[in-house]
Write a protein that holds these residues in place. Sequence first.
Motif, PDB file in Angstrom:
ATOM      1  N   CYS A   1      31.030 -63.929  34.339  1.00 25.06           N
ATOM      2  CA  CYS A   1      30.033 -64.665  33.586  1.00 25.06           C
ATOM      3  C   CYS A   1      28.850 -63.597  33.628  1.00 25.06           C
ATOM      4  O   CYS A   1      28.298 -63.153  34.503  1.00 25.06           O
ATOM      5  CB  CYS A   1      29.584 -65.834  34.113  1.00 25.06           C
ATOM      6  SG  CYS A   1      30.753 -67.169  34.280  1.00 25.06           S
TER       7      CYS A   1
ATOM      8  N   LYS B   1      19.940 -66.662  31.238  1.00 28.00           N
ATOM      9  CA  LYS B   1      20.650 -67.384  30.327  1.00 28.00           C
ATOM     10  C   LYS B   1      22.135 -66.852  30.309  1.00 28.00           C
ATOM     11  O   LYS B   1      22.201 -65.735  30.391  1.00 28.00           O
ATOM     12  CB  LYS B   1      19.894 -67.141  28.935  1.00 28.00           C
ATOM     13  CG  LYS B   1      20.654 -67.939  27.933  1.00 28.00           C
ATOM     14  CD  LYS B   1      20.099 -67.549  26.537  1.00 28.00           C
ATOM     15  CE  LYS B   1      20.981 -68.083  25.334  1.00 28.00           C
ATOM     16  NZ  LYS B   1      20.423 -67.753  23.993  1.00 28.00           N
ATOM     17  N   LEU B   2      23.012 -67.872  30.226  1.00 23.32           N
ATOM     18  CA  LEU B   2      24.464 -67.594  30.390  1.00 23.32           C
ATOM     19  C   LEU B   2      24.892 -67.005  28.847  1.00 23.32           C
ATOM     20  O   LEU B   2      24.880 -67.690  28.032  1.00 23.32           O
ATOM     21  CB  LEU B   2      25.333 -68.901  30.817  1.00 23.32           C
ATOM     22  CG  LEU B   2      26.941 -68.479  30.724  1.00 23.32           C
ATOM     23  CD1 LEU B   2      27.250 -67.626  31.837  1.00 23.32           C
ATOM     24  CD2 LEU B   2      27.543 -69.572  31.110  1.00 23.32           C
TER      25      LEU B   2
ATOM     26  N   HIS C   1      32.739 -75.432  28.932  1.00 18.95           N
ATOM     27  CA  HIS C   1      31.785 -76.447  29.286  1.00 18.95           C
ATOM     28  C   HIS C   1      31.749 -76.708  30.871  1.00 18.95           C
ATOM     29  O   HIS C   1      30.650 -76.596  31.205  1.00 18.95           O
ATOM     30  CB  HIS C   1      32.428 -77.852  28.684  1.00 18.95           C
ATOM     31  CG  HIS C   1      31.609 -79.206  29.328  1.00 18.95           C
ATOM     32  ND1 HIS C   1      30.209 -79.180  28.814  1.00 18.95           N
ATOM     33  CD2 HIS C   1      31.954 -79.972  30.148  1.00 18.95           C
ATOM     34  CE1 HIS C   1      29.836 -80.488  29.156  1.00 18.95           C
ATOM     35  NE2 HIS C   1      30.854 -80.707  30.044  1.00 18.95           N
TER      36      HIS C   1
ATOM     37  N   GLU D   1      29.405 -73.675  32.045  1.00 21.53           N
ATOM     38  CA  GLU D   1      27.903 -73.999  31.754  1.00 21.53           C
ATOM     39  C   GLU D   1      27.470 -74.807  32.613  1.00 21.53           C
ATOM     40  O   GLU D   1      26.499 -74.849  32.928  1.00 21.53           O
ATOM     41  CB  GLU D   1      28.082 -74.274  30.163  1.00 21.53           C
ATOM     42  CG  GLU D   1      27.951 -73.183  29.255  1.00 21.53           C
ATOM     43  CD  GLU D   1      27.863 -73.634  27.881  1.00 21.53           C
ATOM     44  OE1 GLU D   1      26.550 -73.265  27.336  1.00 21.53           O
ATOM     45  OE2 GLU D   1      28.444 -74.342  27.340  1.00 21.53           O
TER      46      GLU D   1
ATOM     47  N   ASN E   1      24.416 -74.287  35.115  1.00 20.10           N
ATOM     48  CA  ASN E   1      23.213 -74.959  34.773  1.00 20.10           C
ATOM     49  C   ASN E   1      22.720 -75.726  36.115  1.00 20.10           C
ATOM     50  O   ASN E   1      21.564 -75.934  36.431  1.00 20.10           O
ATOM     51  CB  ASN E   1      23.183 -75.833  33.563  1.00 20.10           C
ATOM     52  CG  ASN E   1      23.351 -75.162  32.547  1.00 20.10           C
ATOM     53  OD1 ASN E   1      22.907 -73.907  32.130  1.00 20.10           O
ATOM     54  ND2 ASN E   1      24.014 -75.748  31.566  1.00 20.10           N
TER      55      ASN E   1
ATOM     56  N   GLY F   1      25.197 -70.951  22.655  1.00 26.08           N
ATOM     57  CA  GLY F   1      25.799 -70.909  24.004  1.00 26.08           C
ATOM     58  C   GLY F   1      26.691 -69.606  24.402  1.00 26.08           C
ATOM     59  O   GLY F   1      26.561 -68.690  23.149  1.00 26.08           O
TER      60      GLY F   1
END
Length: 339
Positions: free
Chosen positions: A182, A188-189, A213, A216, A220, A278
């Motif tokens: 990642c 921010k990803l 999902h 993320e 987060n 995203g």
Amino acid sequence: MKKEQVEHCQFSVWYPIFKQHTIKSLILPLPQNVIDYLLDDGTLVVSGSDRVAQQTQINNDSDAEEDIQWSDDETTTTVTAPEFPEFTAEVLEAINALGGLVFPKLNWSAPRDANWIALNCSLECHSLSDIFLLFKSSDFITHDLTQPFRHCNDKDSPDPIINYELVLRKWSELIPGGEFRCFVKENKLIAISQRDYTQYYPHILKQEESIVHAIEDFFNRRIQYNFLDEDFVLDVYRDSQGRVWLIDLNPFGEVTDSLLFSWEELTSGGEITQQQEGPIFRYTTSEVTVQPSPCLSYRIPRDFVDLSTGEDAYKLIDFLKLKKSQQEESDDEEADTPE
């Protein structure tokens, strides 16, 4: 990429912050004599048993002859394998505390480019000699020890003082299809890449949405704003139950493999860095798009090239002695096992 960013990505810096979300590990200071040994081209490995020093006799006149001659006369020189009794004891104690099998690395890198030399082609280690065999055969480890700030753009600033450490991680059977890299910019990803892009994993295509999902959500809740820098790269693992674990943290720059992305698109301010919906997720979509592993280029190492030209027989000698010692240990264990 700044030198400070590389410094922050040392294992001993980030592990205390994210200890609850990663694999159990132990960190041992690396003595200077061990560092010198790892950088020494004269010998490959210490004794395979980690208990008894081995000796190799090499003819001093070998330079004048086409082949190395073995003899017991006075012209031979005794080369003694180095011993590190205190460090060996610390390592074995740590390995036992982690269940008997470990995954080794230094401050930044693991010897992934050297798994070809292990008997099982794995980074699984149960002794110090296993670790040394991998470390002495790895360009990644040499990079850590000699030029960790090579790709930094603040070359004129002084290099930070590095205290080198041996990191031992509890051995865990990770399925390659569950590993992802990642890319984080300004906290921010922005991008996710399949870690092992040399293989096609059908489940990734089927679970694309749930994978993104889960990653993320993990980022987060557990990672974002908790690290020392706002630009970095993290490797994560998603297990069979959908839980995500942190595996490693890396600098945001060329020293880190960008996998299915390019560093130009990750840093240029284009589609990847500007999109807001995203992270962009890339993975191998079919067997047709499978690519060769970049580590294949390390499987014919310079050491073997030296052997083929007669320039360095020491390493082959030590390698064969290690294999013989390991085989003898295995035979002894089998003999001691009750029927």
